[in-house]
Motif scaffolding. Structure first.
Motif, PDB file in Angstrom:
ATOM      1  N   CYS A  14      -3.984  -2.113  -8.697  1.00 61.30           N
ATOM      2  CA  CYS A  14      -3.243  -2.509  -9.905  1.00 61.30           C
ATOM      3  C   CYS A  14      -3.163  -4.034  -9.943  1.00 61.30           C
ATOM      4  O   CYS A  14      -2.638  -4.649  -9.004  1.00 61.30           O
ATOM      5  N   TYR A  15      -3.671  -4.619 -11.017  1.00 67.48           N
ATOM      6  CA  TYR A  15      -3.675  -6.079 -11.173  1.00 67.48           C
ATOM      7  C   TYR A  15      -2.736  -6.483 -12.301  1.00 67.48           C
ATOM      8  O   TYR A  15      -2.746  -5.881 -13.367  1.00 67.48           O
ATOM      9  N   GLY A  16      -1.944  -7.527 -12.042  1.00 66.31           N
ATOM     10  CA  GLY A  16      -1.067  -8.022 -13.082  1.00 66.31           C
ATOM     11  C   GLY A  16       0.383  -7.964 -12.639  1.00 66.31           C
ATOM     12  O   GLY A  16       0.694  -7.880 -11.451  1.00 66.31           O
ATOM     13  N   LYS A  17       1.272  -8.006 -13.630  1.00 61.39           N
ATOM     14  CA  LYS A  17       2.697  -8.054 -13.327  1.00 61.39           C
ATOM     15  C   LYS A  17       3.199  -6.654 -12.972  1.00 61.39           C
ATOM     16  O   LYS A  17       3.575  -5.874 -13.845  1.00 61.39           O
ATOM     17  N   VAL A  18       3.176  -6.363 -11.690  1.00 60.14           N
ATOM     18  CA  VAL A  18       3.706  -5.102 -11.176  1.00 60.14           C
ATOM     19  C   VAL A  18       4.808  -5.456 -10.195  1.00 60.14           C
ATOM     20  O   VAL A  18       4.613  -6.275  -9.303  1.00 60.14           O
ATOM     21  N   ASP A  19       5.941  -4.864 -10.370  1.00 60.03           N
ATOM     22  CA  ASP A  19       7.085  -5.174  -9.506  1.00 60.03           C
ATOM     23  C   ASP A  19       7.626  -3.878  -8.911  1.00 60.03           C
ATOM     24  O   ASP A  19       8.712  -3.419  -9.269  1.00 60.03           O
ATOM     25  N   PRO A  20       6.860  -3.254  -7.998  1.00 65.36           N
ATOM     26  CA  PRO A  20       7.286  -1.953  -7.475  1.00 65.36           C
ATOM     27  C   PRO A  20       8.497  -2.070  -6.564  1.00 65.36           C
ATOM     28  O   PRO A  20       8.674  -3.078  -5.860  1.00 65.36           O
ATOM     29  N   LEU A  21       9.306  -1.041  -6.599  1.00 63.91           N
ATOM     30  CA  LEU A  21      10.418  -0.901  -5.648  1.00 63.91           C
ATOM     31  C   LEU A  21      10.116   0.308  -4.767  1.00 63.91           C
ATOM     32  O   LEU A  21       9.607   1.320  -5.254  1.00 63.91           O
ATOM     33  N   SER A  39       2.980   3.638   8.081  1.00 63.72           N
ATOM     34  CA  SER A  39       2.820   5.075   7.871  1.00 63.72           C
ATOM     35  C   SER A  39       4.103   5.761   8.330  1.00 63.72           C
ATOM     36  O   SER A  39       4.854   5.225   9.153  1.00 63.72           O
ATOM     37  N   HIS A  40       4.349   6.950   7.793  1.00 62.12           N
ATOM     38  CA  HIS A  40       5.604   7.655   8.054  1.00 62.12           C
ATOM     39  C   HIS A  40       5.336   9.147   8.286  1.00 62.12           C
ATOM     40  O   HIS A  40       4.378   9.706   7.739  1.00 62.12           O
ATOM     41  N   ASN A  41       6.221   9.792   9.052  1.00 52.51           N
ATOM     42  CA  ASN A  41       6.244  11.252   9.208  1.00 52.51           C
ATOM     43  C   ASN A  41       7.606  11.759   8.760  1.00 52.51           C
ATOM     44  O   ASN A  41       8.603  11.036   8.840  1.00 52.51           O
ATOM     45  N   ASP A  42       7.653  13.023   8.343  1.00 54.47           N
ATOM     46  CA  ASP A  42       8.925  13.690   8.013  1.00 54.47           C
ATOM     47  C   ASP A  42       9.761  12.886   7.024  1.00 54.47           C
ATOM     48  O   ASP A  42      10.990  12.860   7.106  1.00 54.47           O
ATOM     49  N   THR A  43       9.115  12.275   6.053  1.00 58.86           N
ATOM     50  CA  THR A  43       9.808  11.328   5.172  1.00 58.86           C
ATOM     51  C   THR A  43       9.437  11.574   3.712  1.00 58.86           C
ATOM     52  O   THR A  43       8.315  11.989   3.419  1.00 58.86           O
ATOM     53  N   MET A  44      10.365  11.346   2.816  1.00 60.81           N
ATOM     54  CA  MET A  44      10.051  11.250   1.393  1.00 60.81           C
ATOM     55  C   MET A  44       9.956   9.772   1.052  1.00 60.81           C
ATOM     56  O   MET A  44      10.899   9.015   1.309  1.00 60.81           O
ATOM     57  N   VAL A  45       8.801   9.349   0.513  1.00 59.21           N
ATOM     58  CA  VAL A  45       8.651   7.951   0.105  1.00 59.21           C
ATOM     59  C   VAL A  45       8.558   7.890  -1.418  1.00 59.21           C
ATOM     60  O   VAL A  45       7.994   8.780  -2.058  1.00 59.21           O
ATOM     61  N   ILE A  46       9.124   6.844  -1.971  1.00 56.46           N
ATOM     62  CA  ILE A  46       9.270   6.732  -3.427  1.00 56.46           C
ATOM     63  C   ILE A  46       8.833   5.344  -3.870  1.00 56.46           C
ATOM     64  O   ILE A  46       9.252   4.340  -3.287  1.00 56.46           O
ATOM     65  N   CYS A  47       7.997   5.297  -4.891  1.00 56.53           N
ATOM     66  CA  CYS A  47       7.587   4.026  -5.500  1.00 56.53           C
ATOM     67  C   CYS A  47       8.030   4.025  -6.954  1.00 56.53           C
ATOM     68  O   CYS A  47       7.621   4.890  -7.732  1.00 56.53           O
ATOM     69  N   VAL A  48       8.864   3.067  -7.305  1.00 54.65           N
ATOM     70  CA  VAL A  48       9.286   2.889  -8.692  1.00 54.65           C
ATOM     71  C   VAL A  48       8.362   1.870  -9.327  1.00 54.65           C
ATOM     72  O   VAL A  48       8.244   0.738  -8.852  1.00 54.65           O
ATOM     73  N   LEU A  49       7.657   2.275 -10.369  1.00 51.94           N
ATOM     74  CA  LEU A  49       6.676   1.387 -11.009  1.00 51.94           C
ATOM     75  C   LEU A  49       7.331   0.449 -12.014  1.00 51.94           C
ATOM     76  O   LEU A  49       8.365   0.770 -12.585  1.00 51.94           O
ATOM     77  N   ASN A  84       0.850  -1.191   0.000  1.00 52.32           N
ATOM     78  CA  ASN A  84       0.000   0.000   0.000  1.00 52.32           C
ATOM     79  C   ASN A  84       0.886   1.241   0.000  1.00 52.32           C
ATOM     80  O   ASN A  84       1.612   1.495   0.971  1.00 52.32           O
ATOM     81  N   PHE A  85       0.824   2.001  -1.086  1.00 46.78           N
ATOM     82  CA  PHE A  85       1.658   3.200  -1.225  1.00 46.78           C
ATOM     83  C   PHE A  85       0.744   4.393  -1.467  1.00 46.78           C
ATOM     84  O   PHE A  85      -0.150   4.333  -2.326  1.00 46.78           O
ATOM     85  N   GLY A  86       0.986   5.494  -0.722  1.00 48.05           N
ATOM     86  CA  GLY A  86       0.112   6.643  -0.949  1.00 48.05           C
ATOM     87  C   GLY A  86       0.341   7.789  -0.008  1.00 48.05           C
ATOM     88  O   GLY A  86       1.429   7.957   0.546  1.00 48.05           O
ATOM     89  N   LEU A 127       6.807   7.547  -8.544  1.00 45.97           N
ATOM     90  CA  LEU A 127       5.841   8.328  -7.768  1.00 45.97           C
ATOM     91  C   LEU A 127       6.500   8.700  -6.442  1.00 45.97           C
ATOM     92  O   LEU A 127       7.109   7.854  -5.789  1.00 45.97           O
ATOM     93  N   ILE A 128       6.347   9.971  -6.029  1.00 44.32           N
ATOM     94  CA  ILE A 128       7.028  10.456  -4.826  1.00 44.32           C
ATOM     95  C   ILE A 128       6.031  11.248  -3.978  1.00 44.32           C
ATOM     96  O   ILE A 128       5.343  12.139  -4.490  1.00 44.32           O
ATOM     97  N   PHE A 129       5.978  10.935  -2.683  1.00 49.54           N
ATOM     98  CA  PHE A 129       5.256  11.779  -1.729  1.00 49.54           C
ATOM     99  C   PHE A 129       6.250  12.221  -0.663  1.00 49.54           C
ATOM    100  O   PHE A 129       6.981  11.405  -0.105  1.00 49.54           O
ATOM    101  N   SER A 130       6.272  13.527  -0.390  1.00 53.33           N
ATOM    102  CA  SER A 130       7.186  14.058   0.623  1.00 53.33           C
ATOM    103  C   SER A 130       6.359  14.780   1.683  1.00 53.33           C
ATOM    104  O   SER A 130       5.395  15.490   1.378  1.00 53.33           O
ATOM    105  N   CYS A 131       6.757  14.614   2.929  1.00 51.60           N
ATOM    106  CA  CYS A 131       6.007  15.165   4.062  1.00 51.60           C
ATOM    107  C   CYS A 131       6.033  16.699   4.047  1.00 51.60           C
ATOM    108  O   CYS A 131       7.066  17.307   3.779  1.00 51.60           O
ATOM    109  N   ILE A 132       4.890  17.292   4.410  1.00 50.15           N
ATOM    110  CA  ILE A 132       4.855  18.751   4.512  1.00 50.15           C
ATOM    111  C   ILE A 132       5.836  19.240   5.571  1.00 50.15           C
ATOM    112  O   ILE A 132       6.296  20.376   5.500  1.00 50.15           O
ATOM    113  N   GLY A 133       6.172  18.389   6.552  1.00 57.07           N
ATOM    114  CA  GLY A 133       7.174  18.778   7.548  1.00 57.07           C
ATOM    115  C   GLY A 133       8.517  19.046   6.905  1.00 57.07           C
ATOM    116  O   GLY A 133       9.274  19.942   7.336  1.00 57.07           O
ATOM    117  N   ARG A 134       8.863  18.271   5.880  1.00 51.11           N
ATOM    118  CA  ARG A 134      10.121  18.512   5.165  1.00 51.11           C
ATOM    119  C   ARG A 134      10.036  19.830   4.394  1.00 51.11           C
ATOM    120  O   ARG A 134      10.997  20.596   4.328  1.00 51.11           O
TER     121      ARG A 134
END
Length: 385
Positions: free
Chosen positions: A188-195, A375-385, A155-157, A321-328
């Motif tokens: 997302c259904y099918g061959k997805v290999d997220p990093l 879940s995370h705070n003060d973090t940049m999270v990145i999903c490579v599709l 779960n990424f978001g 896809l990148i989400f970065s915390c408003i704290g940053r």
């Protein structure tokens, strides 16, 4: 395989102009059999009618949230609308939305899952989440509830934010519908290999002393090493102001190690209560090991750069896809766009989509390589599709 197309506009006031500009960027011949658009936008795009007008014209569903600043390949800034189109012949996408959420009750989530995923025999490979920012519902509740409901689908978001101090215009988006209390998701259904990659804070600048959580209730940290949080923090040398409150607690997030072999997470401290407890940005379980860190502009930029360079080196040709915390964002002071500038510089002409987040949702890796949703705070999270 998922391909991406970046669509964007800075026209927030005139729906007709914004829609025609977006449609001019979309080459329908580039669309594969299945497509969905992931949207982030300044809240003005909803109130002006741009989002609703787009939803009527685009040949695929759009799902996402409001934000206060964003960037993608070829564009960056605050008053922006960005859509990353995921399109594929062999990956299928389903979008869903819950009924209004008013408490930490998983029934609206379960009902939405049953409506969308229940019609299929296969299990999604990835869930992309766009959660409402609610004062009485924690990000940890969402993470734990969805993990149980989906059977541990990664779960990424993000949680929605906006440009107001109280975030009163933060909303989730599904097609023409914008909502302050509904959870939107893409399966997302099918061959997805997220990093997944995570940029945190500098452990080198953290206090050497580690504490063990001895009392807590949800996101309220009540005791560390058998004493109150206030006592623990002053024992490390943190100063009090003239009213007896710890100075600048927001700048001292915890690095929280669950001691279960998974990557640590960051937990921000919002406030110290009169009884010496800390109100944090996520659950603090008894037995977890804490290190008091420090967030500043230099650390934010250094760790974002490190994580983004890892992405480029390991997945140069894949979309991000990148989400970065408003704290940053706020920790950057007058150079508030510095993290965006750094991202644009490092990502170059690769397809990426960054937006700011109320809380980041991203799986972490265990020592065995298995993923655990967090879940995370003060973090940049990145999903490579």
């Amino acid at each position: 395989m998922i391909k991406t197309i970046i669509l964007q506009t800075a026209e927030a006031d005139d729906p007709e102009t914004a829609v025609s500009g977006i449609l001019a960027q979309l080459q329908k011949s580039e669309l594969k059999r299945n497509s969905v658009g992931l949207i982030s936008c300044f809240a003005d795009f909803i109130t002006s009618g741009v989002v609703a007008a787009l939803a009527e014209k685009l040949p695929f569903p759009i799902a996402g949230t409001t934000t206060l600043a964003a960037a993608a390949t070829g564009i960056q800034g605050e008053v922006l609308l960005i859509i990353t189109v995921l399109t594929s012949d062999d990956v299928e996408f389903d979008v869903g939305i819950t009924d209004p959420i008013s408490a930490e009750d998983d029934k609206p989530l379960k009902a939405a899952w049953d409506r969308i995923a229940g019609k299929r025999a296969d299990k999604p490979s990835l869930m992309l989440s766009f959660a409402p920012l609610l004062m009485n519902v924690s990000a940890d509740f969402f993470v734990e509830a969805w993990t149980a409901i989906t059977g541990n689908v990664p779960n990424f978001g993000t949680l929605a934010v906006d440009h107001n101090p109280d975030y009163h215009e933060s909303q989730t988006i599904l097609n023409k519908e914008a909502s302050k209390d509904r959870y939107v998701f893409v399966l997302c259904y099918g061959k997805v290999d997220p990093l997944f990659f995570i940029a945190g804070i500098a452990e080198e600048e953290a206090f050497r002393e580690k504490g063990i959580v001895t009392a807590s209730q949800g996101n309220q940290l009540k005791g560390v090493n058998g004493v109150s949080v206030a006592q623990y923090l002053t024992s490390l040398g943190l100063e009090k102001d003239e009213n007896g409150a710890i100075k600048g607690v927001n700048a001292y997030p915890f690095i929280q190690d669950y001691k279960d072999g998974t990557q640590p997470v960051i937990r921000v401290m919002f406030a110290i209560t009169p009884d010496g407890s800390a109100v944090c940005g996520g659950k603090i379980p008894v037995g977890a090991e804490l290190t008091v860190g420090f967030i500043n502009a230099e650390g934010v930029l250094a760790f974002s750069e490190e994580a983004l360079k890892k992405v480029v080196s390991k997945a140069a040709d894949r979309s991000v896809l990148i989400f970065s915390c408003i704290g940053r964002y706020f920790s950057l002071g007058y150079e508030k766009n510095a993290e965006i500038d750094k991202t644009v510089q490092i990502m170059g002409d690769r397809h990426f989509h960054l937006s700011y987040s109320g809380t980041e949702l991203c799986p972490v890796y265990g020592k065995d390589g298995k993923l655990t949703n967090r879940s995370h705070n003060d973090t940049m999270v990145i999903c490579v599709l």
